[in-house]
Write an enzyme that holds these catalytic residues in place. Sequence first.
Site, PDB file in Angstrom:
ATOM      1  N   ARG B 225       0.862  -1.185   0.000  1.00 35.29           N
ATOM      2  CA  ARG B 225       0.000   0.000   0.000  1.00 35.29           C
ATOM      3  C   ARG B 225       0.887   1.221   0.000  1.00 35.29           C
ATOM      4  NH1 ARG B 225      -2.830   0.588   5.009  1.00 35.29           N
ATOM      5  NH2 ARG B 225      -1.346   2.260   5.390  1.00 35.29           N
ATOM      6  N   GLU B 241       4.761   6.994   2.364  1.00 32.77           N
ATOM      7  CA  GLU B 241       5.583   5.784   2.503  1.00 32.77           C
ATOM      8  C   GLU B 241       4.991   4.677   1.651  1.00 32.77           C
ATOM      9  OE1 GLU B 241       5.699   4.132   6.433  1.00 32.77           O
ATOM     10  OE2 GLU B 241       3.526   4.285   6.705  1.00 32.77           O
ATOM     11  N   ASN B 243       4.218   0.781   2.020  1.00 33.77           N
ATOM     12  CA  ASN B 243       4.162  -0.357   2.935  1.00 33.77           C
ATOM     13  C   ASN B 243       4.294  -1.657   2.150  1.00 33.77           C
ATOM     14  OD1 ASN B 243       3.182   1.069   5.521  1.00 33.77           O
ATOM     15  ND2 ASN B 243       1.735   1.764   3.961  1.00 33.77           N
ATOM     16  N   SER B 248      -2.453  -2.704   5.934  1.00 35.25           N
ATOM     17  CA  SER B 248      -3.707  -2.974   6.630  1.00 35.25           C
ATOM     18  C   SER B 248      -4.910  -2.363   5.929  1.00 35.25           C
ATOM     19  CB  SER B 248      -3.625  -2.483   8.074  1.00 35.25           C
ATOM     20  OG  SER B 248      -3.382  -1.107   8.081  1.00 35.25           O
ATOM     21  N   LYS B 406      12.219   3.025   5.145  1.00 35.38           N
ATOM     22  CA  LYS B 406      12.331   4.447   4.838  1.00 35.38           C
ATOM     23  C   LYS B 406      13.678   4.789   4.214  1.00 35.38           C
ATOM     24  CE  LYS B 406       9.050   5.870   8.314  1.00 35.38           C
ATOM     25  NZ  LYS B 406       9.114   4.742   9.284  1.00 35.38           N
ATOM     26  N   LYS B 460      12.407  11.244  10.269  1.00 37.64           N
ATOM     27  CA  LYS B 460      11.824   9.916  10.422  1.00 37.64           C
ATOM     28  C   LYS B 460      12.906   8.916  10.813  1.00 37.64           C
ATOM     29  CE  LYS B 460       7.981  10.143   7.182  1.00 37.64           C
ATOM     30  NZ  LYS B 460       7.302   9.308   6.178  1.00 37.64           N
ATOM     31  N   GLU B 464      10.186   1.354  12.792  1.00 41.66           N
ATOM     32  CA  GLU B 464       8.791   1.427  12.385  1.00 41.66           C
ATOM     33  C   GLU B 464       7.874   1.398  13.602  1.00 41.66           C
ATOM     34  OE1 GLU B 464       7.428   1.598   9.463  1.00 41.66           O
ATOM     35  OE2 GLU B 464       9.009   1.098   8.058  1.00 41.66           O
ATOM     36  N   GLY B 465       6.689   1.821  13.371  1.00 40.93           N
ATOM     37  CA  GLY B 465       5.593   1.525  14.287  1.00 40.93           C
ATOM     38  C   GLY B 465       5.741   2.069  15.669  1.00 40.93           C
ATOM     39  N   ARG B 547      -7.862   7.563   4.545  1.00 46.67           N
ATOM     40  CA  ARG B 547      -7.971   7.787   5.981  1.00 46.67           C
ATOM     41  C   ARG B 547      -8.017   9.272   6.257  1.00 46.67           C
ATOM     42  NH1 ARG B 547      -3.164   4.429   8.051  1.00 46.67           N
ATOM     43  NH2 ARG B 547      -2.555   5.029   5.959  1.00 46.67           N
TER      44      ARG B 547
END
Lengths: 571, 571
Positions: B225, B241, B243, B248, B406, B460, B464-465, B547
């Site tokens: 994505r 970014e 993915n 998801s 990244k 950044k 991740e996450g 989103r």
Amino acid sequence: MGVASSSTSSLLSLPSHQHHSFLLSTTTFCSQRKTKLDSRSHFSFNPTSKNIPFESHLQILAHSPTTPLSICGFHWKVGTLNCGRLRKMETEVGVGANTLLDLPGVDQDLVDKIAFDALVWSSLHGLVVGDKTAQRSGKVPGVGMMHAPFSLLPMSFPENQFKMACEVAPIFNELVDRVSLDGKFLQDSLSRTKKVDVFTARLLDIHSKMLEINKKEDIRLGLHRSDYMLDEQTKLLLQIELNTISSSFPGLGSLVTELHRNLLIHYGEQLGLDSKKIPGNTAVKQFAEVLAKAWTEYNNPRAVVLVVAQPEERNMYDQLWLSSILKERHNVTTIRKTLAEIDTEGELLPDGTLLVGGQAVAVVYFRAGYTPIDYPSESEWRARLLMEQSSAVKCPSISYHLAGTKKIQQELAKPNVLERFLDNKEDIAKVRKCFAGLWSLDDSEIVSHAIEKPELYVMKPQREGGGNNIYGEDVRETLLRLRKEGSEENAAYILMQMIFPSVSPTFLMRDGICHKDHAISELGIYGAYLRNKDKVIMNEQCGYLMRTKVSSSKEGGVAAGFAVLDSIYLT
Amino acid sequence: MGVASSSTSSLLSLPSHQHHSFLLSTTTFCSQRKTKLDSRSHFSFNPTSKNIPFESHLQILAHSPTTPLSICGFHWKVGTLNCGRLRKMETEVGVGANTLLDLPGVDQDLVDKIAFDALVWSSLHGLVVGDKTAQRSGKVPGVGMMHAPFSLLPMSFPENQFKMACEVAPIFNELVDRVSLDGKFLQDSLSRTKKVDVFTARLLDIHSKMLEINKKEDIRLGLHRSDYMLDEQTKLLLQIELNTISSSFPGLGSLVTELHRNLLIHYGEQLGLDSKKIPGNTAVKQFAEVLAKAWTEYNNPRAVVLVVAQPEERNMYDQLWLSSILKERHNVTTIRKTLAEIDTEGELLPDGTLLVGGQAVAVVYFRAGYTPIDYPSESEWRARLLMEQSSAVKCPSISYHLAGTKKIQQELAKPNVLERFLDNKEDIAKVRKCFAGLWSLDDSEIVSHAIEKPELYVMKPQREGGGNNIYGEDVRETLLRLRKEGSEENAAYILMQMIFPSVSPTFLMRDGICHKDHAISELGIYGAYLRNKDKVIMNEQCGYLMRTKVSSSKEGGVAAGFAVLDSIYLT
């Protein structure tokens, strides 16, 4: 073990008059091999006879290990049970005792897989209810949801009995309609009940007012559900009650059928079951269809269907499925209002049009108003009267509502009463065959017998929705008290034959957990009826609802009367 | 107001690397009629230039009352806003302030109706997530469910930009595949990152081992994505970014599109909106299709798809939709396991077959394993290695995973790097057009500029996450510290151009409540890629994910970065 309607606690947050829990009779179980040993009495029953219709005989309820109990097409071997009173046995065997269910070739791993898939399916397909532990779950859709309780696999049921129940549904539809038109019969039959039951009295008052103003309902809509249990000994399918208001679960019940079919499509081979043996269940589609047809008959394209809802309703998704299909398939809009809101927002135009919040109402669909709890103040009664006075199609009208009361059920079971309302002799015979023994407390012979053998009867108060049924020793005590006092209170009750359905081991899904337990089932058959003056527009059996219930209470385990949604596996 | 990925708190319980929250730039808003007054800087950017690509200029972000903001095809009039810093304005205007949204012809009553219908639709159609306040909601399906947060109406988006994003998806699919084959490029590009980021180091170790044993992945499956924001000033669609692991929301995203279409079918006329302007979203169907195709390529009819899941996953229903469709449409069985379970139950047969719990695995689909949190012990790393060593199709393989980091994103943005992997010049130009400014901290010129104007950059970390992005004044401080210390830690970060998307008033549904607020949107385009040796079996753009996020924090109100699922209304 004896069972009769109608009562108390259930895990489904439902109109409590629409599900039933179970008290234990004095049955003794023993599984000792080939020993015929049981203190349980059973009876065969002839409902046309006024004679005391019981004969006691012994019966083996617990099978020997070599006697298979059939469920879902499996042959379950029932393991060794402890001798003793049922209550004791239930405690000792307990939930999930592996000795209880011994399904050859089906291991725990497979059950776990099926249970997981079933939970997933429910979550993704709207087989949900409000979680009572979640604060707003009965008020706002989309919050505090959980899967509806359901049985993991369908319950086996004899095809001929199922067909008979379906066949008789349109006759019951017709019967309710005919009875509803006989205002004098309703008033007379309920006249004594009126004196001792305030709720019935208020309904009768509204009914009287409608009689006074000679109010005619040209468009009459009935969405009924007739509930049955299969008596194990006699193999008779006996009616527990006929719901003419708020017949619940057309939505979720249809979904459980779909769920079970889906599970058998994927696991049928492993289980030795055939998904095609689950009869289709179009209850929700047909309910939506007949509501749409009633809306069409009312003939105001801008009018809506008004769903009368309780202020808190954890079974809202069942209702919302119906609204959703009404909108998607028939482009009919529903609005949801409580009785109090209808009192505030409702008005009657001179032509009889009911406006609620400024919107004309074509059809009033009651999912509230069947229990005294729904009328905490005069406001709710005003709303009920307002709707009844209007030209909107009522589902049900006050007459339909009254025609579904237990007292009327008992009156119809009297000799020669059905004949007043139905013409066809075959129809009459079919309906009568469904009737369990039903008596008023005026029948001193029956009262004497019930005092002697209370385990064979249940006392049902007229009052709906409260878990007020009386069983066992309490029947004896209450009858003795009433006899002594010689009061009018007699009229508040009817006596009903206790029905003894067969007990089957089953898997019950609740709160994300799979429980094994003994359970009994109750079959509900939905009926839809619509007519406009002389024209019958729809008179159909439409789908079914199977509910399966743990057959006794547990110490620290599953609550008494724990009921789950189920479907049927025809045998 | 500035925005960039990737970070912190979200109401969706998601892989946090896949959603983004927002820190405020130094923008000043003022709605005083026709007053051009803004301290906000903006820039146009040429990604091929090494020069500092900014020019500051003034911009009006708050519109005068006569200037319509377009959303969902409506023209919203923006009411009077208080002058002042954005943080202040947000606090003062607040959620649900009626002055904020003034939609002619759309009153609160209509919004309430749409909101109610939307909640009902979500509940009945499986647009659900686990409720974080419910204890077992991340562990057991069917308990503690609530509707997923969503926007009430779709977000307007320019059709040409949407088409461009779709068009470029197969090129990104191809690019990831090509990059994944260049082990040296991956290792070299990440060599400095490896020294300062333990997580990347562990991934690289696995990658090295695969290089050492010359492991070839003949069947390569990518479910990507690519996330974009539309820069308001330049009208450029810039990639946030890409993915390549755990992309998801194919399931719930597709459902939100259906929800919005359904709402516009019923309310479109009243709203002046056309349901046909919402592009179809077949993300979940296509993801299922390509997973099934990969399963077919693996060619073991008894094998399953292994979904690698987190031990607690409140977004499980998104994943379960995919599993469900895989089963229903393609008759492919999935099993769900955590990394720890795979370590315990997994084994590798001599022929490379991965067995988990005794079942052969055809495809490993990762919905966990993208964040260090997923590897609390060596057990999880063993599981990851085990799977990587197997012959199962990995979605993603370690190479695909690394290609989505990244640092690689930043490397690819360097001049002449894309040319190493893509042949077609037009393709290269299209991809390059999506790149935002991306720099390593070795670029002293950029670092100096970022210290000077930190509001134009986001730092950044490779990690991740974690919500570890650095914004605003913290960028300056961190850069100064790193410059002073001259440490290796430089390599742990990249610098990215801050993107300034347009802010729109919108309705956000969360926890059963409809909030009005200012929001920005991020568009994700799904891509599916499958090849077996030289044969490309599938290379498609498949559906999208919009989103929408509250554009700032509130005092005591909606949390910062509150994100909801959305769909697109093409304009």
